[in-house]
Design a protein around this motif. Structure first.
Motif, PDB file in Angstrom:
ATOM      1  N   THR A  38       0.831  -1.204   0.000  1.00 14.01           N
ATOM      2  CA  THR A  38       0.000   0.000   0.000  1.00 14.01           C
ATOM      3  C   THR A  38       0.868   1.259   0.000  1.00 14.01           C
ATOM      4  OG1 THR A  38      -1.807  -1.100   1.177  1.00 14.01           O
ATOM      5  CG2 THR A  38      -1.733   1.302   1.283  1.00 14.01           C
ATOM      6  N   ALA A  82      -4.563   5.199  -6.875  1.00 17.92           N
ATOM      7  CA  ALA A  82      -5.825   4.453  -6.910  1.00 17.92           C
ATOM      8  C   ALA A  82      -5.599   2.986  -6.564  1.00 17.92           C
ATOM      9  CB  ALA A  82      -6.467   4.582  -8.290  1.00 17.92           C
ATOM     10  N   THR A  83      -4.482   2.436  -7.014  1.00 16.08           N
ATOM     11  CA  THR A  83      -4.153   1.048  -6.682  1.00 16.08           C
ATOM     12  C   THR A  83      -4.035   0.868  -5.175  1.00 16.08           C
ATOM     13  OG1 THR A  83      -3.020   0.638  -8.783  1.00 16.08           O
ATOM     14  CG2 THR A  83      -2.397  -0.753  -6.915  1.00 16.08           C
ATOM     15  N   VAL A 133      -7.694   1.008  -3.656  1.00 17.19           N
ATOM     16  CA  VAL A 133      -8.511  -0.176  -3.956  1.00 17.19           C
ATOM     17  C   VAL A 133      -7.950  -1.407  -3.249  1.00 17.19           C
ATOM     18  CG1 VAL A 133      -9.273  -1.735  -5.796  1.00 17.19           C
ATOM     19  CG2 VAL A 133      -9.307   0.746  -6.157  1.00 17.19           C
ATOM     20  N   THR A 188      -8.699  -1.084   0.623  1.00 12.69           N
ATOM     21  CA  THR A 188     -10.132  -1.190   0.911  1.00 12.69           C
ATOM     22  C   THR A 188     -10.633  -2.615   0.722  1.00 12.69           C
ATOM     23  OG1 THR A 188     -10.450   1.104   0.197  1.00 12.69           O
ATOM     24  CG2 THR A 188     -12.411  -0.293   0.329  1.00 12.69           C
ATOM     25  N   SER A 189     -10.236  -3.239  -0.375  1.00 19.18           N
ATOM     26  CA  SER A 189     -10.679  -4.608  -0.647  1.00 19.18           C
ATOM     27  C   SER A 189     -10.154  -5.584   0.395  1.00 19.18           C
ATOM     28  CB  SER A 189     -10.224  -5.038  -2.046  1.00 19.18           C
ATOM     29  OG  SER A 189     -10.757  -4.190  -3.037  1.00 19.18           O
ATOM     30  N   THR A 236      -9.983  -9.326  -5.628  1.00 18.51           N
ATOM     31  CA  THR A 236      -9.962  -7.973  -6.189  1.00 18.51           C
ATOM     32  C   THR A 236      -8.692  -7.245  -5.767  1.00 18.51           C
ATOM     33  OG1 THR A 236     -12.379  -7.849  -6.175  1.00 18.51           O
ATOM     34  CG2 THR A 236     -11.170  -5.766  -6.273  1.00 18.51           C
ATOM     35  N   ALA A 237      -8.351  -7.365  -4.486  1.00 22.70           N
ATOM     36  CA  ALA A 237      -7.132  -6.725  -3.985  1.00 22.70           C
ATOM     37  C   ALA A 237      -5.891  -7.315  -4.641  1.00 22.70           C
ATOM     38  CB  ALA A 237      -7.056  -6.885  -2.466  1.00 22.70           C
ATOM     39  N   THR A 261      -5.622  -6.426  -8.372  1.00 21.43           N
ATOM     40  CA  THR A 261      -5.294  -5.001  -8.486  1.00 21.43           C
ATOM     41  C   THR A 261      -3.807  -4.766  -8.237  1.00 21.43           C
ATOM     42  OG1 THR A 261      -7.515  -4.324  -7.790  1.00 21.43           O
ATOM     43  CG2 THR A 261      -5.747  -2.709  -7.524  1.00 21.43           C
TER      44      THR A 261
END
Length: 254
Positions: free
Chosen positions: A143, A167-168, A171, A174-175, A199-200, A203
């Motif tokens: 992150t 944005a990566t 996302v 959060t995921s 999703t994480a 991404t």
């Protein structure tokens, strides 16, 4: 106004960066195939790490180890591609966490393998504890790496890559948080925890793969020089001679 040219990437760095380009698609393809072929495994509910359990668990263990080592090489390549200090270090932490996730197998979650509880009240042993423990710094490092790379590109006026990297990070985090709520058996996330985790993961790996391709081609952009947008070198202050002449020049410049 132009932008600063990118710093060139040498052949050794490109080879190391290629390891990162390979790692993401390999990791994703492996867990997708494994998840689709395991009896009782539901990709919507179960974590990727649970694929390391059972008779065929060695395949996911190998997936963690191989892709973790490839990403370690990638982190070195990022450093050699003018990646600074923090970005390669943080990507390296993510890589080491992956290797350790393969070394230490986690506990069953959400009833996989069949016959296991949805959530154990305590860890079954030290390996399961360490599996979860190494995941925390690994996820946090990736992150922060996204944020660091976003800032680096923004300072060099590569706003598209800056926005994508930021944005990566959002996302991905959060995921992951929502998926963990599901793995803790909290509604309404429990039935979609596996999807959220995927999703994480997708991404993050997509970003790393595209970053590797970008750095292989051109490296990180050089610092922007406001005095000459076409010049990749930072602006330098004039060097004045010592002695009375230098003092007079300095006074005249003020």
């Amino acid at each position: 106004m132009g932008t600063s040219p990118a710093a060139p990437t040498g052949k050794p760095a490109r080879t190391l960066l290629t390891c990162g380009v390979i790692a993401g698609p390999l990791f994703i393809a492996a867990f997708l195939i494994e998840g689709a072929t395991r009896t009782g495994y539901d990709p919507m509910r179960h974590p990727v790490s649970s694929l390391a359990l059972g008779d065929l668990g060695w395949t996911q263990t190998l997936n963690f180890l191989v892709c973790g080592l490839l990403t370690t090489a990638f982190a070195i390549g990022v450093r050699r591609a003018q990646g600074g200090f923090w970005a390669p270090l943080l990507i390296g932490v993510w890589a080491v966490a992956m290797v350790l996730a393969g070394v230490f197998t986690g506990d069953p979650i959400s009833g996989y393998p069949a016959g296991t509880p949805a959530l154990r009240p305590e860890y079954s042993g030290l390996p399961a504890l360490l599996h979860d423990a190494v995941a925390v710094p690994g996820f946090a490092a990736l992150t922060i790496a996204g944020i660091v790379v976003a800032v680096r590109f923004a300072r060099r006026r590569r706003y598209g890559w800056a926005a994508y990297s930021a944005a990566t990070a959002v996302v991905f985090t959060t995921s992951l948080v929502l998926s963990q709520l599901g793995f803790d058996q909290l509604e309404p996330w429990v039935n979609h925890a596996g999807l959220l985790q995927r999703t994480a993961i997708v991404t993050a790996w997509t970003w790393l793969t595209l970053l590797g391709l970008r750095l292989r081609r051109a490296g990180f952009p050089a610092p922007h020089n406001p005095e000459n947008p076409e010049d990749p070198t930072p602006a330098r202050k004039p060097v004045l001679p010592n002695g009375p002449a230098g003092a007079r020049s300095a006074s005249a410049a003020q």
